[in-house]
Structure formats: C-alpha cells, structure tokens
Motif scaffolding. Structure first.
Motif, PDB file in Angstrom:
ATOM      1  N   ALA A  34      71.768 111.912  15.303  1.00 22.45           N
ATOM      2  CA  ALA A  34      72.382 110.646  16.154  1.00 22.45           C
ATOM      3  C   ALA A  34      72.229 111.178  17.553  1.00 22.45           C
ATOM      4  O   ALA A  34      72.029 110.310  18.523  1.00 22.45           O
ATOM      5  N   GLN A  35      72.857 112.402  17.905  1.00 23.09           N
ATOM      6  CA  GLN A  35      73.024 112.581  19.315  1.00 23.09           C
ATOM      7  C   GLN A  35      71.715 113.072  19.974  1.00 23.09           C
ATOM      8  O   GLN A  35      71.299 112.677  21.123  1.00 23.09           O
ATOM      9  N   SER A  38      70.074 109.577  20.661  1.00 24.64           N
ATOM     10  CA  SER A  38      70.550 109.134  21.760  1.00 24.64           C
ATOM     11  C   SER A  38      69.885 109.498  22.999  1.00 24.64           C
ATOM     12  O   SER A  38      69.954 109.000  24.256  1.00 24.64           O
ATOM     13  N   MET A  39      69.280 110.839  23.004  1.00 23.26           N
ATOM     14  CA  MET A  39      68.787 111.618  23.899  1.00 23.26           C
ATOM     15  C   MET A  39      67.393 111.113  24.081  1.00 23.26           C
ATOM     16  O   MET A  39      66.516 111.402  25.011  1.00 23.26           O
ATOM     17  N   GLY A  40      66.797 110.216  23.216  1.00 22.52           N
ATOM     18  CA  GLY A  40      65.219 109.743  23.376  1.00 22.52           C
ATOM     19  C   GLY A  40      64.489 110.190  22.508  1.00 22.52           C
ATOM     20  O   GLY A  40      63.119 110.026  22.356  1.00 22.52           O
ATOM     21  N   PHE A  41      64.731 111.401  21.504  1.00 23.40           N
ATOM     22  CA  PHE A  41      63.829 112.020  20.649  1.00 23.40           C
ATOM     23  C   PHE A  41      63.630 111.166  19.113  1.00 23.40           C
ATOM     24  O   PHE A  41      64.766 110.244  18.815  1.00 23.40           O
ATOM     25  N   SER A  42      62.693 111.194  18.534  1.00 19.97           N
ATOM     26  CA  SER A  42      62.385 110.495  17.221  1.00 19.97           C
ATOM     27  C   SER A  42      63.424 111.095  16.108  1.00 19.97           C
ATOM     28  O   SER A  42      64.079 112.136  16.080  1.00 19.97           O
ATOM     29  N   GLU A  43      63.685 110.147  15.317  1.00 19.75           N
ATOM     30  CA  GLU A  43      64.434 110.437  14.283  1.00 19.75           C
ATOM     31  C   GLU A  43      64.304 111.529  13.275  1.00 19.75           C
ATOM     32  O   GLU A  43      64.943 112.529  12.965  1.00 19.75           O
ATOM     33  N   ALA A  49      65.047 119.427  13.722  1.00 18.40           N
ATOM     34  CA  ALA A  49      65.807 120.103  14.688  1.00 18.40           C
ATOM     35  C   ALA A  49      67.122 120.660  14.067  1.00 18.40           C
ATOM     36  O   ALA A  49      67.404 121.716  14.201  1.00 18.40           O
ATOM     37  N   ALA A  50      67.744 119.718  13.363  1.00 16.65           N
ATOM     38  CA  ALA A  50      69.009 120.024  12.902  1.00 16.65           C
ATOM     39  C   ALA A  50      68.888 120.821  11.671  1.00 16.65           C
ATOM     40  O   ALA A  50      69.590 122.043  11.557  1.00 16.65           O
ATOM     41  N   LEU A  51      67.840 120.653  10.864  1.00 16.10           N
ATOM     42  CA  LEU A  51      67.638 121.644   9.930  1.00 16.10           C
ATOM     43  C   LEU A  51      67.169 123.154  10.184  1.00 16.10           C
ATOM     44  O   LEU A  51      67.465 124.368   9.880  1.00 16.10           O
ATOM     45  N   ALA A  61      70.201 122.523  18.478  1.00 22.43           N
ATOM     46  CA  ALA A  61      69.004 121.769  17.986  1.00 22.43           C
ATOM     47  C   ALA A  61      68.141 121.255  19.414  1.00 22.43           C
ATOM     48  O   ALA A  61      67.157 121.078  18.973  1.00 22.43           O
ATOM     49  N   THR A  62      68.740 121.036  20.503  1.00 15.09           N
ATOM     50  CA  THR A  62      68.328 120.426  21.552  1.00 15.09           C
ATOM     51  C   THR A  62      67.200 121.459  22.231  1.00 15.09           C
ATOM     52  O   THR A  62      66.245 121.178  22.361  1.00 15.09           O
TER      53      THR A  62
END
Length: 227
Positions: A34-35, A38-43, A49-51, A61-62
């Motif tokens: 979700a964060q 909110s920064m504009g990256f695709s779901e 990234a999280a994985l 992740a960022t």
C-alpha cells in the motif's frame, strides 16, 4: 507373545504418518504494498518488491523498486503457486519449478534461481539469502554452483562471465531537490548538467546554478559511460 495375544499384520504395525503440510508460499506485506502504491508504483511491482526484500521494510522495498523498475516483468502479475508445475521440467533442471518461480517473483532470473537452489539444497529461504549475499558477484557464484566455467582474467584473479563488460563508470546528469522549509510547503526543482555547467530549472525559470546543492538531492540521475 503372551497366551491369547494375536500378531498384528505388518501393514498395521507401522503407524500412519500424516503427510507433511505444504509450506505456504510467501505473500507480500499489504502495508508495504500500500505504501509503495501510494508513491505511484504499480501494485504488481510493489508486490514483487515486498517479496524481494522478504517484507523487511518499506524503505528496503523502495530501494529494490528503483533498482528493478526497468525489469521486463516488473509490472507483470506474480505467478500463482504451482503455476510452474505445468511447464516443462527440463527448463529448470533438477530444481523444483515452484521454487524457481517463487524466486523469479522476487526479481531473479531462472538461471540465478537454479544456481541458488543448487547451492542451498533446494531451500527457498536459504536460496533467497544466498542470492542477496552474493549480489556483488552473482554471475560468478552461479556459474561456479552450476559447474560452468567463467573466463578468468590473468593476473588479477577476477572472474568475468560471458556478456560482462566490466564495472561501469557513471556520470551524474542531474538531480531533483526540494526548496522550502519542510515537505509541506515549497516545491521541487531540478538541476541538470549541460556542457560542464549546472543549470537550475525552477518551473519556467532557467538559470545558471552558482552554488549547486549536490548533497541535498532527493533523486539523482546517472548515465553510464561507453565501455
């Protein structure tokens, strides 16, 4: 055996052992996703990234997103568990196709995933740690694991796999910085280097930069020199 006792059949002698539950596939942390969204990256990219950082933090992740946002599969949906089982087993060698697919969802190539699984006995968790710990020289580590021969430069002992053109040298082209007392006020400006001089782009105003704030950038842009 005492009088009156009967021998049990061999089939019943061994207690039935329930099948071990299949380990659940790792899922991306909803808060991190979700964060990033909110920064504009695709779901889909946010989930990858999280994985890739094992749901450690949104900051990690960022950083992964910025390093992998140009990947061809960055915005592709994550492969469902078991999806790789319908593919050819020959493509992933002796590695578990599902494990290869799960590591692929973290941003690693099939070849890198196979090498990591071979080095860690097929453990997905250990393979992910192995890939991150060998990120500085991943090609050579994978080549050694898979029994491939890397080209060794005489004299310095460094390895260079096929297609490797050596370490890159990058030049700073520009950066974005913020003007204002805090992030709730002010706006962002851009400095671009043109013909050896820094130029400030402030909305429609363009002027030569006399005191370029190189250490205050939020985002930097580099270009690799020709090898």
């Amino acid at each position: 055996m005492l009088p009156g006792e009967e021998a049990l059949p061999e089939e019943a002698a061994e207690a039935e052992v329930p099948a071990a539950p299949i380990a659940a596939a790792p899922t991306p942390d909803d808060a991190i996703v979700a964060q990033l969204v909110s920064m504009g990256f695709s779901e889909n990219g946010s989930k990858r990234a999280a994985l890739a950082v094992s749901n450690s933090s949104a900051e990690a992740a960022t950083e992964w997103v910025f390093a992998h946002m140009e990947d061809a599969d960055f915005n592709e949906p994550l492969p469902p568990p078991g999806a790789a089982a319908t593919t050819s087993h020959g493509s992933s060698g002796g590695a578990d196709p599902e494990a290869v697919a799960m590591l692929g969802a973290m941003g690693f190539s099939e070849r890198h995933a196979m090498g990591a699984l071979a080095a860690t006995g097929g453990s997905i968790e250990r393979a992910a740690d192995w890939l991150f710990s060998h990120s500085d020289d991943l090609e050579s580590a994978v080549a050694a694991t898979l029994g491939e021969v890397a080209n060794v430069k005489a004299g310095d002992g460094s390895c260079e796999t096929e297609g490797d053109d050596g370490p890159g040298i990058y030049d700073l082209l520009g950066f974005v910085s913020h003007m204002g007392s805090n992030t709730s006020c002010g706006h962002y400006v851009c400095h671009i280097k043109k013909e050896g001089r820094w130029v400030l782009h402030n909305d429609r105003k363009v002027a030569a930069s006399e005191a370029t704030p190189l250490d205050l950038g939020y985002m930097y842009f580099f270009r690799r020199r020709d090898a």
